[in-house]
Design an enzyme around this catalytic site. Structure first.
Site, mmCIF file in Angstrom:
data_model
loop_
_atom_site.group_PDB
_atom_site.id
_atom_site.type_symbol
_atom_site.label_atom_id
_atom_site.label_comp_id
_atom_site.label_asym_id
_atom_site.label_seq_id
_atom_site.Cartn_x
_atom_site.Cartn_y
_atom_site.Cartn_z
ATOM 1 N N PHE A 84 0.846 -1.176 0.000
ATOM 2 C CA PHE A 84 0.000 0.000 0.000
ATOM 3 C C PHE A 84 0.885 1.229 0.000
ATOM 4 O O PHE A 84 2.039 1.174 0.431
ATOM 5 C CB PHE A 84 -0.898 0.000 1.240
ATOM 6 N N GLN A 141 -7.410 15.091 3.122
ATOM 7 C CA GLN A 141 -6.737 14.257 2.137
ATOM 8 C C GLN A 141 -7.560 14.083 0.864
ATOM 9 O O GLN A 141 -8.765 13.833 0.927
ATOM 10 C CB GLN A 141 -6.487 12.866 2.727
ATOM 11 N N LEU A 146 -14.522 5.909 -5.013
ATOM 12 C CA LEU A 146 -13.133 5.543 -4.819
ATOM 13 C C LEU A 146 -12.734 4.247 -5.521
ATOM 14 O O LEU A 146 -13.482 3.275 -5.534
ATOM 15 C CB LEU A 146 -12.879 5.373 -3.323
ATOM 16 N N GLU A 149 -6.407 2.284 -3.365
ATOM 17 C CA GLU A 149 -4.977 2.273 -3.577
ATOM 18 C C GLU A 149 -4.460 0.841 -3.684
ATOM 19 O O GLU A 149 -3.400 0.590 -4.231
ATOM 20 C CB GLU A 149 -4.343 2.962 -2.368
ATOM 21 N N ARG A 204 -0.428 9.484 -0.699
ATOM 22 C CA ARG A 204 -1.529 10.052 -1.463
ATOM 23 C C ARG A 204 -1.372 11.520 -1.806
ATOM 24 O O ARG A 204 -1.715 11.949 -2.897
ATOM 25 C CB ARG A 204 -2.817 9.868 -0.669
ATOM 26 N N HIS A 256 -11.367 12.944 0.499
ATOM 27 C CA HIS A 256 -11.435 11.602 1.041
ATOM 28 C C HIS A 256 -11.432 11.525 2.553
ATOM 29 O O HIS A 256 -12.242 10.839 3.156
ATOM 30 C CB HIS A 256 -10.250 10.817 0.478
HETATM 31 C C1 LIG Z 1 -14.309 5.093 0.008
HETATM 32 C C2 LIG Z 1 -13.397 5.020 1.185
HETATM 33 C C3 LIG Z 1 -12.399 4.056 1.232
HETATM 34 C C4 LIG Z 1 -11.548 3.962 2.318
HETATM 35 N N1 LIG Z 1 -10.589 3.000 2.327
HETATM 36 C C5 LIG Z 1 -9.788 2.881 3.403
HETATM 37 C C6 LIG Z 1 -8.824 1.849 3.472
HETATM 38 O O1 LIG Z 1 -8.694 1.039 2.580
HETATM 39 N N2 LIG Z 1 -8.064 1.753 4.572
HETATM 40 C C7 LIG Z 1 -8.200 2.622 5.602
HETATM 41 O O2 LIG Z 1 -7.488 2.462 6.568
HETATM 42 N N3 LIG Z 1 -9.104 3.615 5.556
HETATM 43 C C8 LIG Z 1 -9.898 3.766 4.489
HETATM 44 N N4 LIG Z 1 -10.824 4.777 4.456
HETATM 45 C C9 LIG Z 1 -10.992 5.648 5.602
HETATM 46 C C10 LIG Z 1 -11.806 4.968 6.681
HETATM 47 O O3 LIG Z 1 -12.707 4.076 6.110
HETATM 48 C C11 LIG Z 1 -12.624 5.921 7.492
HETATM 49 O O4 LIG Z 1 -11.845 6.975 7.906
HETATM 50 C C12 LIG Z 1 -13.150 5.236 8.726
HETATM 51 O O5 LIG Z 1 -13.914 4.133 8.345
HETATM 52 C C13 LIG Z 1 -13.990 6.139 9.570
HETATM 53 O O6 LIG Z 1 -14.630 5.381 10.582
HETATM 54 P P1 LIG Z 1 -15.462 6.052 11.710
HETATM 55 O O7 LIG Z 1 -15.925 4.974 12.597
HETATM 56 O O8 LIG Z 1 -14.690 7.128 12.308
HETATM 57 O O9 LIG Z 1 -16.686 6.746 10.966
HETATM 58 P P2 LIG Z 1 -17.898 6.147 10.094
HETATM 59 O O10 LIG Z 1 -17.719 4.748 9.736
HETATM 60 O O11 LIG Z 1 -18.129 7.128 9.015
HETATM 61 O O12 LIG Z 1 -19.088 6.192 11.090
HETATM 62 C C14 LIG Z 1 -19.673 7.370 11.542
HETATM 63 C C15 LIG Z 1 -20.846 7.002 12.401
HETATM 64 O O13 LIG Z 1 -21.310 8.124 13.087
HETATM 65 C C16 LIG Z 1 -22.684 8.208 12.971
HETATM 66 N N5 LIG Z 1 -23.052 9.620 13.077
HETATM 67 C C17 LIG Z 1 -22.575 10.668 12.384
HETATM 68 N N6 LIG Z 1 -23.180 11.782 12.768
HETATM 69 C C18 LIG Z 1 -24.045 11.434 13.737
HETATM 70 C C19 LIG Z 1 -24.966 12.165 14.529
HETATM 71 N N7 LIG Z 1 -25.116 13.469 14.400
HETATM 72 N N8 LIG Z 1 -25.707 11.485 15.420
HETATM 73 C C20 LIG Z 1 -25.587 10.147 15.542
HETATM 74 N N9 LIG Z 1 -24.727 9.432 14.829
HETATM 75 C C21 LIG Z 1 -23.963 10.083 13.943
HETATM 76 C C22 LIG Z 1 -23.009 7.574 11.681
HETATM 77 O O14 LIG Z 1 -24.304 7.081 11.680
HETATM 78 C C23 LIG Z 1 -22.004 6.462 11.632
HETATM 79 O O15 LIG Z 1 -22.524 5.335 12.293
HETATM 80 C C24 LIG Z 1 -11.678 4.873 3.370
HETATM 81 C C25 LIG Z 1 -12.668 5.835 3.334
HETATM 82 C C26 LIG Z 1 -13.511 5.930 2.256
HETATM 83 C C27 LIG Z 1 -14.542 6.997 2.210
#
Ligand SMILES: Cc1cc2nc3c(=O)[nH]c(=O)nc-3n(C[C@H](O)[C@H](O)[C@H](O)COP(=O)(O)OP(=O)(O)OC[C@H]3O[C@@H](n4cnc5c(N)ncnc54)[C@H](O)[C@@H]3O)c2cc1C
Ligand code: HEM
Ligand code: SF4
Ligand code: F3S
Ligand code: FES
Lengths: 150, 248, 604, 140
Positions: free
Chosen positions: C133, C257, C269, C272, C303, C370
């Site tokens: 990666f 990013q 997306l 990578e 990136r 992203h």
């Molecule tokens: C297309 C894509 C591909 C990616 N690929 C990779 C990868 O290969 N490797 C890697 O390491 N990272 C990757 N990332 C980054 C990574 O996936 C994310 O940064 C990470 O999953 C974020 O997780 P999280 O739990 O913080 O948020 P999320 O999974 O976004 O969860 C947010 C949660 O908060 C809740 N929420 C939001 N606002 C409120 C509110 N006001 N009230 C109640 N609930 C709320 C939502 O319902 C959700 O359940 C990728 C990101 C994207 C977009």
């Protein structure tokens, strides 16, 4: 807005008695189906295709068949397998469509009763059947040719 | 920059008609059809069209969506009579000389417009014990090993995004909301055939029930509806066989 | 049936139409970070998880490529190398103590997931397989290393599902489709302390107050401040915005990013991992242009660098397509086999959304917004900070909404799935530890009052502006002026636009006045958060007069360690919605924690 | 618009979830046909057993009833019945193959068209012959 209940409104699976009817019903449908293909196609073929087809069916024809144990067993099997198969299939339909458990119960009861009665009736007919019954003289010609003259 | 946009298939916008089955619980007694004309590009998705309606014409139009590329499972709906994800259905793949019919998925209680109550669906999911149950404890700090072949057996069913497109396309589920439904069976399959799991029997027993796998009549609607291309009916068949013969 | 999913919700009090709940730990957000915290906390305390989406709809499910950990399953590797790569990848703005934890605990994090049931791809020996990666190297930059643990190109999906499955197993209580809109702070002995969150139940329009000893924010990113983004429609940064409005500072917000390979025009997306498997970026003439910019690791450079090079190629006229506005991601030499087995989802995305078959044609790509490196400042125990070093007791943040900072100015691919697991777990652990000894902070009078007022004022607003139009203008303007390359001038223009949009926002109206599933209303609320966050991003970006990682200033193209080897801390000093950013935002700096690696020039 | 919302739990008037007819594919329609034919055969079977039982009553009674099978209208009915049985049987075999043969799921659609094909062939063999039999009766 459809008012369906939550799945499996009772949290534990309903079945707790010994035999799993759903599973055996399912297996039965398939097993009987395979056998029925042979029985029914044979039946249809003999009755509708050989000779003059449906035209040839009359008392004499049927009596002739039932005089042999082979056809007795054939039809007996067909009777049992098809009715149970059909009744079980109808039960599935009722399970799918009956809007209330009570209606379902009534319908399933009716299906069971009609199938049971007809199985008994059919079985009795096949076993107690006399190919050469005593008949008034004018109907003698209706009997199969092998019947002794009355 | 980044505005490479529609140039790829630089087509002009054109107008399509969407006929949407509306239901606003605050004002409607029952669902009704409403027609909208909306201007789209052929590369747009139904979700884009719905957004355009909501954002430009009628803000009361309600539907769920999140990822917009077929990965979160929010926007399963019935489009021209078939269950699909709105975000994965391109306008160009539909016959636009006719109006496009859009309505909520069938068999779950309708809440508002294209939104249904998903709780019964998740209830069925939870009921099949959709989690790894392993009796052995792996060596501390080490993974359980699993061969590439063992992993491949249940790969297909790990793809499920719980969108409910399958379950709500199933004729048995429509008439009888008690049926576990294909999605729950898919998720049970995912664990039944996982070599690391030790509770296949428990799940098979749950599904070997009046409302379990035997209700499936192999209509294949589920397989055709699945936006993840999961061979749902095949998975169900494998579970049936596992009930009959034990796991493998 | 209402949304709370596990049947075991306790009876709640209802006072004046507001529902009151009490939990030891309340987690806001059911993405990867939120659910990882729930699994850690669930067995030891009463935990409630509130999420605006059904947990499996969270955007963690969209992550594709993998999750880094120096397991050394396929080749020699060490967590120290991983730490170094993380620090260097972040252009040295990484807090190195946190990066060490991230890299060290990565190994357990992956094993935890495997033991929970995650179906990783396997090596021939049956161990977790790993692949290359961007930015992950062996021995401090010598060559790319296989460090990313993956499950085809749906690693995030598998993580999200596995975590949800384990929450089901543990019987975690979820409140799904509840929007948290406020954090309640109660003044105790002159200090404001978090006592509860207020949530809006989408299905009914009812308000709920969740009183808790510990509150964890795990609300994910806010990519929707941009138009072209890989982020979901629902990633509107509510959590970050809520804390901002409560006077909690935001760290490093200028670092956003841009992922190099978004489907051109759409932003969807392409992982990578594709380049990890050997895919190559080419310009219009078919040249492998990354060879020029990063001779050692070429297409697998971090990136920020790749994205910048792509934009440069296009700006210098070497872009492809009728408008010369994108480059190609060439996977054709990988063969159908690799694409179908290791990259099936992205193959399908290209086919479905662009009608391009990666097996035979190169795919048009361009950078897409992203990932937010910045966010709610926390320490390594996931505790939220109210300034450079003061902890707010009982308040935690983890995941993309938080800034620990392990990503510095540019996150390495696969480090975010790692971040949510490592720091999600930590948030769970430390929040329980705190809840064990802490008392409930009493609720103020009518804790739901401010939210009720906000909701009602939006519902009844009789203005003329449409929310969607304002949002569209914001997103387009951000794409124009605050994207991969920015200048003082472009950022100034965005600032002006935001000022204008703020005026417009005061004059909106919505169509849907109903109570049930009023998404029209929620979109208006979300726009408020988007405006606040975009403003902080732009304001912080304008102030950083250097180029570093994801922040590339055309007018200051060089990194300037002398003046800017520090985190930005933005503070709200006035009314968040007042006209000029300068009226209510104050910027300050926070030192970077350096342990082993002194800043060096960043070459690949 | 701000009508007070009905409490969520209150049972709402049930507008049939309905909407448009679900546009299933061969799998769904073959099942619909299977179901309809199954039910039709079942009810025919009930009648058929009753009439056959008449052989136990008297040859005359039996012949009288069976005679009605020979009239042209019933003759057409028999075509329908045989068509239903053939379809049900063939599709039943298709279902069994789907259930028990590993590749059955993959070839289900092909198998459906085979069912249709075989059905056409069998009917082509049966119908003309049967109709000639039935209608030649009329002449007599
Ligand atoms: C297309 C894509 C591909 C990616 N690929 C990779 C990868 O290969 N490797 C890697 O390491 N990272 C990757 N990332 C980054 C990574 O996936 C994310 O940064 C990470 O999953 C974020 O997780 P999280 O739990 O913080 O948020 P999320 O999974 O976004 O969860 C947010 C949660 O908060 C809740 N929420 C939001 N606002 C409120 C509110 N006001 N009230 C109640 N609930 C709320 C939502 O319902 C959700 O359940 C990728 C990101 C994207 C977009
Ligand atoms: C000729 C050979 C036959 C075969 C191979 C056959 C096969 C089958 C099979 C496999 C099923 C199960 C379908 C499923 O589970 O989806 C079935 C269902 C059924 N069969 Fe038959 N069958 C035959 C004859 C009959 C007969 C003679 C009757 C009538 C008495 C009948 C009535 C039914 C009914 C009512 C159903 C239920 C349909 C449903 O649930 O949709 N079948 N058949
Ligand atoms: S099996 Fe397919 S259709 Fe069914 S819920 Fe899963 S992803 Fe959706
Ligand atoms: S649609 Fe239903 S009947 Fe079986 S094949 Fe799928 S579960
Ligand atoms: S919006 Fe996520 S699946 Fe369609």
């Amino acid at each position: 807005m459809s008012t369906i209940e939550a799945p499996r409104s009772s949290p534990t699976p309903a079945r707790r008695s010994g035999v799993n009817w759903e599973k055996w019903g399912w297996i039965y449908m398939r097993a009987s189906g395979v056998v029925l293909v042979v029985l029914i196609f044979g039946h249809l073929f003999i009755n509708l295709m050989v000779g003059d087809g449906v035209k040839a069916i009359d008392f004499a024809f049927v009596a002739g068949k039932y005089a042999t144990p082979f056809w007795q067993v054939w039809d007996l099997l067909m009777l049992w397998l098809a009715l149970i198969h059909g009744a079980n299939g109808m039960r599935t339909l009722v399970n799918d469509y009956a809007s209330s458990p009570r209606l379902g119960g009534v319908l399933k009861g009716a299906i069971f009763a009609s199938a049971a009665i007809l199985i008994i009736l059919g079985t009795l007919v096949i076993f107690t059947f006399d190919p050469c019954p005593a008949v008034p003289a004018d109907q003698f010609s209706l009997l199969p040719s092998f019947c002794p003259p009355q | 920059m980044a505005a490479a946009t529609q140039t790829l298939t630089a087509a002009d916008a054109f107008t399509i008609t969407l006929i949407i089955r509306r239901f606003l619980p605050d004002v409607d007694d029952e669902a009704r059809w409403e027609s909208f004309d909306v201007s789209v590009y052929s590369t747009d998705r139904i979700l884009d069209a719905l957004h355009k309606i909501k954002w430009e014409q009628d803000g009361t139009l309600s539907f769920r969506r999140s990822c917009a590329h077929g990965i979160c499972g929010s926007d399963a709906m019935r489009i021209n009579g078939r269950n699909r994800l709105a975000c994965k259905t391109l306008i160009k793949d539909l016959d636009i000389t006719q109006p496009i019919y859009v309505e909520a998925i069938k068999g779950l209680p309708l809440e508002k417009d294209l939104i249904v109550d998903m709780e019964p669906f998740f209830e069925a999911f939870r009921a099949v014990k959709p989690f790894l149950i392993a009796n052995s404890t792996p060596e501390a700090g080490k993974e359980r090993t699993q061969s590439v072949a063992q992993r491949a057996i249940f790969d297909d069913t790990t793809k499920c995004i719980l969108c409910a497109a399958c379950t709500t396309s199933c004729p048995v589920f429509w008439t009888d909301g008690q049926y576990f439904g294909p999605a729950a069976i898919v998720n049970a399959h995912r664990f039944i055939f996982d070599s690391r799991d030790d509770a296949a029997d428990v799940r098979l027993d749950i599904l070997n029930d009046k409302e379990g796998v035997w209700r499936c009549r192999t209509t294949f609607n589920c397989t055709e509806a699945c936006p993840r291309g999961i061979e749902v009916t095949k998975a169900i068949a494998e579970v049936k066989q596992a009930v009959l013969r034990g796991k493998r | 049936m209402t949304s709370p999913s596990s049947s075991a919700h306790e009876e709640t009090k209802v006072i004046d139409g507001v529902h009151y709940h009490q939990y030891d730990v309340v987690i806001v957000g059911a993405g990867g970070a939120g659910m990882r915290a729930a699994i850690e906390a669930g067995p030891h305390a009463r935990v409630g998880v509130i999420s605006k989406l059904y947990p499996t709809r969270s955007h963690t499910g969209a992550a594709q490529g993998g999750m880094a950990a120096a397991l050394a399953n396929v080749e020699e590797d060490s967590w120290e190398w991983h730490t170094f790569d993380t620090v260097k990848g972040g252009d040295y703005l990484v807090d190195q103590d946190a990066a060490e934890i991230l890299a060290k605990e990565a190994i357990d994090a992956v094993i935890d997931l495997e033991n929970m049931g995650l179906p990783f791809n396997r090596t021939p020996e049956g161990k977790i397989d790993q692949r290359r990666f961007g930015g992950h190297t062996r021995d401090h930059g010598k060559a790319p290393v296989r460090r990313s643990c993956y499950a085809a190109d749906r690693t995030g999906h598998m993580i999200l599902q596995t975590l949800f499955q384990n929450c089901v197993k543990l019987g975690i209580e979820f409140y799904n489709e509840y929007y948290v809109l406020d954090l309640v702070m109660t003044e105790v002995d002159g200090v404001k302390r978090p006592s509860a969150v207020v949530a809006y139940e989408l299905a009914t329009g009812d308000l709920h107050v969740f009183q808790a000893k510990s509150i964890i924010f795990a609300t994910g990113g806010f990519g929707k401040i941009y138009k072209t983004t890989s982020n979901a429609h629902t990633l509107t940064g509510d959590g970050v915005g809520i804390l901002w409005r409560k006077g909690i500072p935001l760290e490093d917000m200028e670092f956003f990013q841009f992922h190099p390979t978004g489907l051109a025009g759409l932003g969807i997306l392409l992982t990578e991992g594709a380049r990890g498997e050997g895919a190559i970026l080419r310009n219009a003439s078919g040249e492998r242009f990354m060879e020029r910019y990063a001779p050692t690791i070429k297409d697998l450079a971090p990136r920020d660098i790749v994205a910048r090079c792509m934009v440069q190629e296009v700006q210098e006229g070497r872009g492809a397509g009728p408008n010369k506005d994108y480059v190609y991601l060439d996977c054709t030499h990988l063969g159908a086999e690799v694409l179908e087995t290791k990259l099936p989802d992205i193959t399908e995305f290209a086919r479905t959304y662009l009608g391009v078959d990666p097996v035979v044609e190169p795919v048009p790509v361009m950078p897409t917004a992203h990932y937010a490196m910045g966010g709610i400042p926390t320490n390594i125990k996931a505790e939220v900070l109210s300034n450079n070093d003061t902890v707010i007791p009982g308040l935690y943040a983890a995941g993309e909404c938080a800034c620990v900072s392990v990503h510095g100015s540019n996150r390495l691919g696969t480090n975010s799935l790692l971040d949510i697991n490592v720091f999600g777990k930590r948030a769970g652990r430390y929040s329980v530890e705190y809840a064990k000894t802490a008392e409930f902070v009493p609720l103020p009078q009518d804790p739901a009052g401010p939210v009720r007022d906000m909701i009602e004022s939006i519902r009844n607003a009789g203005g003329t502006e449409r929310v969607s139009a304002l949002r569209k203008e914001l997103q387009e303007e951000m794409d124009r002026g605050a994207q991969v390359f920015r200048t003082d001038e472009s950022l100034g223009q965005v600032t002006d636009t935001i000022t204008k949009l703020r005026e417009g926002y005061k004059n909106i109206s919505i169509h849907d006045k109903g109570k049930r599933f009023n998404t029209d209303l929620l979109e208006a609320v979300e726009l408020g958060f988007l405006l606040d966050l975009a403003e902080v991003v732009v304001y912080s970006a304008r102030n950083r007069k250097e180029s570093r990682g994801g922040h590339m200033r055309d007018d200051y193209p060089l990194r300037n360690d002398e003046d800017y080897m520090v985190h930005t801390m933005a503070y709200l000093t006035g009314d968040a919605s007042s006209e000029h950013a300068g009226d209510h935002i104050k910027l300050d700096w926070k030192p970077v924690v350096i342990t082993n690696y002194q800043p060096m020039e960043r070459k690949y | 618009m701000s009508v007070a919302p009905a409490p969520r739990s209150a049972k709402k008037k049930s507008a049939r979830p309905g909407g448009t007819l679900y546009r299933g594919n061969t799998g769904m329609w073959s099942w619909v046909l299977h179901r309809i034919t199954g039910v039709a055969i079942f009810f025919f079977l009930l009648v058929h057993i009753l009439d056959t039982a008449l052989i136990r009553v008297s040859p005359e009674a039996y012949n009288a009833v069976i005679g009605t099978y020979k009239n042209p209208i019933m003759g057409l009915g028999e075509v329908g019945l045989v068509g239903a049985i053939i379809f049900h049987a063939l599709n039943g075999l298709r279902i069994i193959l789907i259930d028990f043969w590993g590749k059955g799921v993959k070839y289900q659609r092909l198998m459906f068209w085979i069912v249709v094909g075989v059905w056409v062939v069998l009917m082509a063999g049966f119908v003309p012959r049967h109709l000639i039999n039935v209608f030649s009766e009329v002449g007599n």
